[in-house]
Write an enzyme that holds these catalytic residues in place. Structure first.
Site, PDB file in Angstrom:
ATOM      1  N   SER A 205       0.836  -1.199   0.000  1.00 40.89           N
ATOM      2  CA  SER A 205       0.000   0.000   0.000  1.00 40.89           C
ATOM      3  C   SER A 205       0.869   1.245   0.000  1.00 40.89           C
ATOM      4  O   SER A 205       2.093   1.183   0.085  1.00 40.89           O
ATOM      5  CB  SER A 205      -0.896   0.015   1.245  1.00 40.89           C
ATOM      6  OG  SER A 205      -0.145   0.485   2.344  1.00 40.89           O
ATOM      7  N   LYS A 206       0.204   2.358  -0.074  1.00 36.82           N
ATOM      8  CA  LYS A 206       0.822   3.681  -0.050  1.00 36.82           C
ATOM      9  C   LYS A 206       1.815   3.814   1.103  1.00 36.82           C
ATOM     10  O   LYS A 206       2.835   4.480   0.980  1.00 36.82           O
ATOM     11  CB  LYS A 206      -0.325   4.693   0.078  1.00 36.82           C
ATOM     12  CG  LYS A 206       0.057   6.129   0.102  1.00 36.82           C
ATOM     13  CD  LYS A 206       0.480   6.594  -1.270  1.00 36.82           C
ATOM     14  CE  LYS A 206       1.570   7.652  -1.229  1.00 36.82           C
ATOM     15  NZ  LYS A 206       2.914   7.151  -1.377  1.00 36.82           N
ATOM     16  N   ARG A 207       1.508   3.186   2.211  1.00 37.59           N
ATOM     17  CA  ARG A 207       2.390   3.304   3.380  1.00 37.59           C
ATOM     18  C   ARG A 207       3.764   2.655   3.146  1.00 37.59           C
ATOM     19  O   ARG A 207       4.733   2.941   3.811  1.00 37.59           O
ATOM     20  CB  ARG A 207       1.751   2.676   4.612  1.00 37.59           C
ATOM     21  CG  ARG A 207       1.005   3.679   5.469  1.00 37.59           C
ATOM     22  CD  ARG A 207       0.080   2.956   6.423  1.00 37.59           C
ATOM     23  NE  ARG A 207      -0.972   2.277   5.666  1.00 37.59           N
ATOM     24  CZ  ARG A 207      -1.605   1.188   6.032  1.00 37.59           C
ATOM     25  NH1 ARG A 207      -1.308   0.619   7.152  1.00 37.59           N
ATOM     26  NH2 ARG A 207      -2.550   0.659   5.288  1.00 37.59           N
ATOM     27  N   ASP A 208       3.818   1.731   2.171  1.00 36.63           N
ATOM     28  CA  ASP A 208       5.078   1.023   1.907  1.00 36.63           C
ATOM     29  C   ASP A 208       5.979   1.766   0.928  1.00 36.63           C
ATOM     30  O   ASP A 208       7.104   1.365   0.687  1.00 36.63           O
ATOM     31  CB  ASP A 208       4.773  -0.367   1.343  1.00 36.63           C
ATOM     32  CG  ASP A 208       3.949  -1.200   2.315  1.00 36.63           C
ATOM     33  OD1 ASP A 208       4.389  -1.325   3.471  1.00 36.63           O
ATOM     34  OD2 ASP A 208       2.871  -1.678   1.932  1.00 36.63           O
TER      35      ASP A 208
ATOM     36  N   GLU B  39       2.565   8.503  -9.229  1.00 32.05           N
ATOM     37  CA  GLU B  39       3.764   8.771  -8.426  1.00 32.05           C
ATOM     38  C   GLU B  39       5.027   8.321  -9.163  1.00 32.05           C
ATOM     39  O   GLU B  39       6.052   8.992  -9.126  1.00 32.05           O
ATOM     40  CB  GLU B  39       3.679   8.044  -7.086  1.00 32.05           C
ATOM     41  CG  GLU B  39       2.568   8.564  -6.213  1.00 32.05           C
ATOM     42  CD  GLU B  39       2.419   7.761  -4.931  1.00 32.05           C
ATOM     43  OE1 GLU B  39       2.452   8.377  -3.866  1.00 32.05           O
ATOM     44  OE2 GLU B  39       2.270   6.517  -4.995  1.00 32.05           O
TER      45      GLU B  39
END
Ligand code: GLU
Length: 437
Positions: free
Chosen positions: A207-210, A217
């Site tokens: 996810s985005k957190r990774d 992007e």
């Protein structure tokens, strides 16, 4: 069989790499079989599927050169057909009306799951089965009269004559229901291939957190579309040999679903970066020039007065040293401006060292007197001076590099000095001598 695959995203404003990888696999599979690759926009959630969100999706597909072979189908335009099919299912006894708790909000239409086990043979995972007792009836039309995903998805695949549904394995539970719907509707059941999840280094969904997770992007960070395509194609699939950098036509020729792995595929940003660097190395110089000009302009470092031959030479010199285009302004900014930063650590280590500035000052005078300011003469001069002073060449190379570029590393020193030219080199050495004395 005339293969027809489709990508059926629900636009949300971001295009996750897991989704776009599904598009890539669908595209590769249909190209391999000389079939058609279609696009269906599942835009029934009007709050999320805004025109901007849809445009973001179309832009991502265009950037990756994944153009569909036919006009996209917008799911929201098909509501009447979905509701008519629900009526047919009611009439055939495959569905029933249910007034959930008699709320007075109208009746939902519920699909009746068959009372036998549901089985299908997945092209990647083999035979998958769901026992009859755990397959529950499910709503196909909400009490507010809107069709549910399952019904819309299946009907649109029938409408588009899709032969192969290739999608993430988070849809497996849905597929048992979808197979039952196809059968109840008297339609041919397509083949299904469920792709493994993309996971992080702890095995959790990526996810985005990774780290970077959306196509936009990667684009903004200076990733080449062909590199991202190649990387994602190999995320869960392999050509059966150790090839990694592959042209698109090579991937098309080699692609098959039986070499898609069934276990999760781990996202590795470092590997993608490596692959991107390989693509940058192979890029035709004009394309490289254009990409570098764009990133310089984004950083306010581009001017139309720059000499094209000079920029081309800088770009070629830096080609091996950049992994992503957004590395370029930081790594090569000193070629374009006198106002470059000095790496403090490099200054301490290389210029504030005993004898460094003195050596640099002598080197400067020798450089000033050279008849030709080319890489060969610069190197001979520096080596001769090092010998004269009884020091290693590095004792002159490093201070000179820090003085003219502000950096500890970079392209070969002599090439770099020749490219910058005598006036700039002497001026920068003088400035460094004054500033760090
Ligand atoms: N819109 C659904 C999704 O994005 C459809 C998946 C599919 O059938 O491919 O998850």
């Amino acid at each position: 069989m005339n293969v027809r695959t489709r990508f059926a995203p629900s636009p949300s404003g971001h295009v996750h790499i897991g989704n776009i990888r599904a598009a890539i696999f669908n595209w590769l599979f249909s190209r391999h079989h000389g079939g058609a690759f279609l696009l269906r926009i599942e835009d029934t959630d009007r709050d999320r599927s805004t025109p901007t969100a849809i445009q973001t999706l179309l832009d991502a597909l265009a950037w990756l050169n994944l153009d569909p072979d036919e006009e996209p189908l917008y799911q929201s335009s098909r509501m009447e057909a979905h509701l008519a099919a629900a009526d047919r299912l009611l009439a055939g006894g495959h569905a029933y009306r249910d007034d959930k708790g008699a709320t007075g909000q109208g009746e939902a239409i519920v699909f009746r799951m068959p009372d036998h086990d549901m089985v299908f043979v997945d092209e990647i995972k083999g035979e998958l089965r769901k026992p009859a007792e755990s397959a529950k009836d499910f709503v196909i039309v909400r009490s507010n009269g809107t069709p549910v995903f399952h019904l819309a998805n299946v009907l649109d695949d029938i409408e588009m004559s899709v032969t192969h549904v290739i999608r993430g394995d988070d849809h497996i539970e849905n597929t048992y229901r979808h197979v039952a719907l196809y059968q109840a509707l008297g339609a041919d059941v397509p083949r299904f291939a469920h792709l493994p999840m993309i996971v992080n280094d702890r095995g959790r969904p990526y996810s985005k957190r990774d780290g970077d997770a959306f196509v936009g992007e990667f684009k903004a960070n200076g990733c080449l579309p062909e590199a991202l395509f190649n990387y994602l194609a190999l995320l869960g699939w392999s050509p059966g040999d150790d090839r990694e950098i592959m042209r698109r036509d090579e991937m098309v020729a080699a692609f098959s679903l039986d070499r898609v792995q069934s276990s999760p595929a781990q996202m590795d940003l470092k590997k993608l970066e490596w692959m991107n660097a390989e693509y940058i190395r192979r890029l035709p110089i004009d394309d490289l020039f254009a990409a570098c000009r764009t990133t310089l302009a984004d950083h306010g470092m581009w001017s139309e007065d720059l000499d094209r031959a000079y920029v081309l030479a800088v770009v070629e010199t830096m080609r091996e040293r950049i992994k992503r285009f957004d590395d370029f302004p930081g790594a090569a900014g000193f070629f374009f401006s006198e106002d470059f930063p000095y790496d403090e650590k490099a200054v301490r280590k290389r210029l504030k060292k005993e004898g460094a500035l003195e050596g640099l000052a002598t080197l400067r005078d020798r450089f000033a007197g050279l008849p030709d300011f080319d890489a060969g003469s610069l190197e001979t001069t520096l080596r001769a001076l090092a010998e004269e002073r009884g020091v290693g060449a590095g004792d002159l190379v490093h201070p000179a590099r820090v003085a003219v570029s502000g950096q500890a590393g970079g392209p070969g020193l002599f090439e770099m000095l020749a490219l910058l030219g005598r006036a700039r080199v002497l001026g920068r050495i003088d400035r460094a001598l004054a500033r760090f004395a």
